[in-house]
Scaffold this motif. Structure first.
Motif, mmCIF file in Angstrom:
data_model
loop_
_atom_site.group_PDB
_atom_site.id
_atom_site.type_symbol
_atom_site.label_atom_id
_atom_site.label_comp_id
_atom_site.label_asym_id
_atom_site.label_seq_id
_atom_site.Cartn_x
_atom_site.Cartn_y
_atom_site.Cartn_z
ATOM 1 N N VAL A 101 0.837 -1.201 0.000
ATOM 2 C CA VAL A 101 0.000 0.000 0.000
ATOM 3 C C VAL A 101 0.871 1.250 0.000
ATOM 4 O O VAL A 101 1.960 1.260 0.587
ATOM 5 N N VAL A 102 0.394 2.272 -0.692
ATOM 6 C CA VAL A 102 1.031 3.592 -0.649
ATOM 7 C C VAL A 102 0.266 4.439 0.358
ATOM 8 O O VAL A 102 -0.947 4.610 0.230
ATOM 9 N N VAL A 103 0.958 4.938 1.358
ATOM 10 C CA VAL A 103 0.353 5.757 2.405
ATOM 11 C C VAL A 103 0.713 7.210 2.151
ATOM 12 O O VAL A 103 1.890 7.560 2.031
ATOM 13 N N VAL A 104 -0.312 8.058 2.058
ATOM 14 C CA VAL A 104 -0.112 9.472 1.752
ATOM 15 C C VAL A 104 -0.636 10.315 2.906
ATOM 16 O O VAL A 104 -1.764 10.122 3.367
ATOM 17 N N GLY A 105 0.164 11.235 3.377
ATOM 18 C CA GLY A 105 -0.256 12.143 4.443
ATOM 19 C C GLY A 105 0.203 13.555 4.147
ATOM 20 O O GLY A 105 1.255 13.749 3.526
ATOM 21 N N THR A 106 -0.564 14.530 4.573
ATOM 22 C CA THR A 106 -0.133 15.925 4.475
ATOM 23 C C THR A 106 -0.223 16.539 5.870
ATOM 24 O O THR A 106 -1.183 16.293 6.595
ATOM 25 N N GLY A 107 0.776 17.328 6.224
ATOM 26 C CA GLY A 107 0.775 17.976 7.534
ATOM 27 C C GLY A 107 0.664 16.970 8.656
ATOM 28 O O GLY A 107 1.316 15.920 8.667
ATOM 29 N N SER A 108 -0.208 17.274 9.620
ATOM 30 C CA SER A 108 -0.381 16.392 10.770
ATOM 31 C C SER A 108 -1.134 15.126 10.402
ATOM 32 O O SER A 108 -1.340 14.264 11.250
ATOM 33 N N PRO A 126 5.116 21.384 5.514
ATOM 34 C CA PRO A 126 6.159 22.394 5.693
ATOM 35 C C PRO A 126 7.042 22.071 6.893
ATOM 36 O O PRO A 126 6.554 21.710 7.955
ATOM 37 N N LYS A 127 8.341 22.160 6.698
ATOM 38 C CA LYS A 127 9.334 21.993 7.768
ATOM 39 C C LYS A 127 9.037 20.769 8.646
ATOM 40 O O LYS A 127 8.730 20.907 9.838
ATOM 41 N N ARG A 182 7.856 24.103 2.152
ATOM 42 C CA ARG A 182 8.483 25.412 2.300
ATOM 43 C C ARG A 182 9.695 25.546 1.377
ATOM 44 O O ARG A 182 10.052 26.651 0.962
ATOM 45 N N VAL A 183 10.316 24.412 1.066
ATOM 46 C CA VAL A 183 11.506 24.428 0.208
ATOM 47 C C VAL A 183 11.128 24.198 -1.250
ATOM 48 O O VAL A 183 11.602 24.890 -2.143
ATOM 49 N N LYS A 184 10.250 23.236 -1.498
ATOM 50 C CA LYS A 184 9.948 22.814 -2.869
ATOM 51 C C LYS A 184 8.593 23.283 -3.379
ATOM 52 O O LYS A 184 8.264 23.070 -4.542
ATOM 53 N N GLY A 185 7.784 23.901 -2.512
ATOM 54 C CA GLY A 185 6.441 24.263 -2.932
ATOM 55 C C GLY A 185 5.524 23.046 -2.922
ATOM 56 O O GLY A 185 5.953 21.932 -2.614
ATOM 57 N N LYS A 186 4.268 23.260 -3.242
ATOM 58 C CA LYS A 186 3.306 22.160 -3.234
ATOM 59 C C LYS A 186 3.378 21.385 -4.543
ATOM 60 O O LYS A 186 3.253 21.965 -5.621
ATOM 61 N N PRO A 187 3.561 20.055 -4.464
ATOM 62 C CA PRO A 187 3.696 19.256 -5.684
ATOM 63 C C PRO A 187 2.330 18.846 -6.238
ATOM 64 O O PRO A 187 1.297 19.038 -5.588
ATOM 65 N N ASP A 188 2.331 18.267 -7.418
ATOM 66 C CA ASP A 188 1.136 17.636 -7.970
ATOM 67 C C ASP A 188 1.026 16.266 -7.312
ATOM 68 O O ASP A 188 1.690 15.307 -7.716
ATOM 69 N N MET A 189 0.195 16.188 -6.278
ATOM 70 C CA MET A 189 0.129 14.975 -5.472
ATOM 71 C C MET A 189 -0.378 13.770 -6.265
ATOM 72 O O MET A 189 0.056 12.643 -6.039
ATOM 73 N N VAL A 190 -1.293 14.000 -7.189
ATOM 74 C CA VAL A 190 -1.815 12.881 -7.970
ATOM 75 C C VAL A 190 -0.699 12.238 -8.782
ATOM 76 O O VAL A 190 -0.574 11.004 -8.837
ATOM 77 N N LYS A 191 0.158 13.055 -9.392
ATOM 78 C CA LYS A 191 1.262 12.512 -10.182
ATOM 79 C C LYS A 191 2.267 11.774 -9.298
ATOM 80 O O LYS A 191 2.769 10.706 -9.667
ATOM 81 N N LEU A 192 2.588 12.342 -8.139
ATOM 82 C CA LEU A 192 3.541 11.682 -7.247
ATOM 83 C C LEU A 192 2.985 10.361 -6.724
ATOM 84 O O LEU A 192 3.696 9.357 -6.652
#
Length: 589
Positions: free
Chosen positions: A476-483, A509-510, A536-546
């Motif tokens: 499984v691929v587990v995806v999380g953003t922030g907390s 971020p950080k 903060r370093v790379k900006g927000k990516p295209d999450m669907v593509k990643l």
């Protein structure tokens, strides 16, 4: 490669990323643990065990790490990592040892195997790498998917929007339940009926609507889903993992019960003017009974209005309070109504007790009452040990119970009658207790980050949530953003023991500054090649593509995401419409 880069110093255009270096090191052959620190603009790598060949590791890192990231100035192979009392890697101790190694003092541990990079050495691009070839820490891997076009969605737009947006499993369950009620509803509307039959129909819908929200019932259903063998065909497990759409039963039955009750209001209004069949001296429905019926109808209408998604999102606290207090009032009035109807339909020669014992609604109300009361029977105020991670997050540690099931959550409050907030439990294997991560997302969370609590109210028992469905899959691929990494972490930590292969994408971020090294290290220990994307370093990516890239690279069976509503829906739709099973919260309650 420039001398400054070789020496681990940052030049313009280069950046220090200790997380990426640590992740790369952990993917190298022979390395059991790794940690990277930055001191005065230089990066230093510590690895275990002390027998590892640091020169081979240095060559591997140089050939596989993103060329824009500063390389370590030195590699230190040590016997074991120093830990703080909380079990985290002690950065201060590593820094102290580093100074000791540089001064060659005798009062510290014996000097480890150390390799400093040679300024004059020119590493060949063909140097043999013992790191994972598919490592997502290689920027070219990420760019490959970020710059490429996603494959076409599998169905025509109207069909895929209908299947994956308009008619998700939750709504399909709702539709089936509503139609199943509509058929007898129309039949009785045509044929005619009485208040007792309609009251029973209302009770029969309220029962599953209430039970499906009971913590024990929810846990039992998730447990059944997790018991589907992972050797079963994928289509079976994909559907079993949709168990978290069970809210469709709650809303479908609740709306149906309200429609049945509307029928009851009309029937009772007519019966209030008809003579009783068991006692001609009085009316079939008494005035007090009719008054209670109208009051219940008003409250049910208010509950449904506040529960509508568009209203609930705007005024969630008011929705929660209306749902709770109006629901309790409706339950109390239903008890009153049940006995009033029994009295209205009991003749002079009949026993009220016997009629009550033979009334289905009476027994159904007992079960409903116990189901609603049971979580409050577990209400308690418990001690909390706060750990302030940053100005953005705090971690709360609890020890009143041990290791909740990975993928479960608890409800916390400081005002138990007014508002509750659900947080995922983080249970560390072989360690008692659990913790939750609270990140800044409003007034309530901000208050506790600024002034961390030492005691809090907890209601009910830890309840399984959407992350628990990861146990249905082999990979499984587990995806999380922030907390959102909080709900993911216990599943990640338990994955190896459960035989589940996981890949991780965490965008935040950080990460190190905000959530601390223990959480970051936990992610990396679960997936040494985890993508930890610092926005903060790379900006927000295209999450669907990643996410799509990770699925292709790992051949994962499913994706599970914990994020905000908009991104969750975007990723789930982006995967499902291309044939990949994807799961994320649906915010149905």
């Amino acid at each position: 490669m420039s001398d400054q880069t070789t020496l681990g110093m940052a030049l313009p255009g280069l950046k220090i990323d200790t997380i990426a270096v640590t992740s790369n090191l952990k993917g190298c052959e022979g390395v059991t643990e790794a940690f990277t620190i930055e001191i005065e603009g230089k990066v230093y790598a510590f690895i275990t065990p002390e027998t590892v060949d640091t020169q081979t590791i240095e060559k591997s890192v140089a050939s596989s790490l993103d060329e824009n990231i500063v390389r370590p100035a030195g590699y230190y192979a040590i016997a074991q990592m120093p830990l703080t009392p909380k079990g985290q890697i002690d950065e201060g101790e590593l820094a102290a040892r580093l100074k000791g190694y540089e001064k060659s003092t005798d009062d510290l541990l014996p000097p480890p195997k150390v390799h400093f990079q040679d300024n004059d050495s020119k590493l060949s691009s063909s140097a043999s790498s013992v790191c994972s070839k598919g490592s997502p820490n290689n920027t070219s891997w990420q760019d490959q998917y970020l710059e490429s076009q996603l494959p076409e969605k599998q169905l025509a737009r109207p069909l895929r929007n209908l299947r994956y947006i308009s008619m998700i499993i939750y709504r399909r369950i709702f539709a089936v339940i509503f139609i199943a009620n509509l058929i007898p509803f129309c039949w009785l509307l045509y044929k005619g009926t009485n208040c007792t039959t309609l009251a029973t129909a209302v009770s029969c819908n309220l029962l599953p609507s209430t039970l499906i929200r009971n913590d024990n019932v929810v846990n039992a259903l998730f447990w059944l889903a997790s018991w589907v063998p992972r050797s079963s065909p994928l289509w079976i497990r994909k559907n079993a993992a949709k168990v978290y759409h069970l809210g469709g039963i709650h809303s479908g039955c609740a709306v149906s019960a309200t429609f049945w009750f509307g029928f009851l209001v009309v029937q009772a209004s007519f019966d209030a003017f008809r003579p009783s069949l068991v006692d001609p001296t009085r009316k079939m429905i008494s005035i007090p009974t009719l008054g209670v019926i109208y009051a219940i109808m008003l409250l049910l209408t208010i509950i449904l209005t506040f529960a509508h998604p568009s209203v609930r999102r705007k005024i969630h606290n008011q929705f929660e309070q209306t749902h709770r207090f109006s629901g309790w009032t409706v339950l109390l009035l239903f008890w009153v109504l049940t006995f009033l109807i029994i009295v209205d339909f009991t003749g002079p020669a009949m026993s009220v007790t016997m009629v009550t014992m033979h009334t289905p609604g009476f027994w159904i109300l007992i079960v409903i009452t116990l189901s609603i009361a049971s979580p409050w029977l577990h209400l308690r105020k418990v001690d909390v040990v706060p750990e302030r991670l940053s100005d953005h997050a705090v971690r709360l540690h609890f020890d009143y119970r041990n290791n909740p099931v990975p993928g479960s959550f608890v409800r916390l409050s400081d005002r138990p009658l007014m508002e509750w907030h659900a947080f995922a439990t983080i249970a560390v294997p072989d360690r008692s207790g659990f913790s939750v991560v609270v990140s800044r997302a409003g007034d309530w969370t901000s208050k506790y980050i600024t002034n961390p609590p030492t005691r809090m109210w907890i209601r009910g028992i830890p309840t399984r949530g959407v992350m628990n469905v990861a146990h249905c899959f082999n990979s499984v691929v587990v995806v999380g953003t922030g907390s959102g990494i909080g709900p993911c972490l216990p599943v990640l930590l338990a994955a190896a023991k459960s035989g589940i292969k996981v890949r991780v994408l965490w965008s935040t971020p950080k990460p190190q500054e905000t959530f601390g090294s223990e959480i970051v290290n936990g992610v990396i220990s679960a997936d040494p090649n985890a993508i930890i994307w610092d926005t903060r370093v790379k900006g927000k990516p295209d999450m669907v593509k990643l996410v799509w890239g990770l699925v292709q690279e790992s051949q994962a069976e499913a994706v599970v995401i914990i994020s905000n509503p908009a991104l969750t829906k975007k990723v789930v739709y982006g995967m499902e419409s291309r044939g990949v099973a994807a799961y994320g919260a649906i915010w149905d309650s």
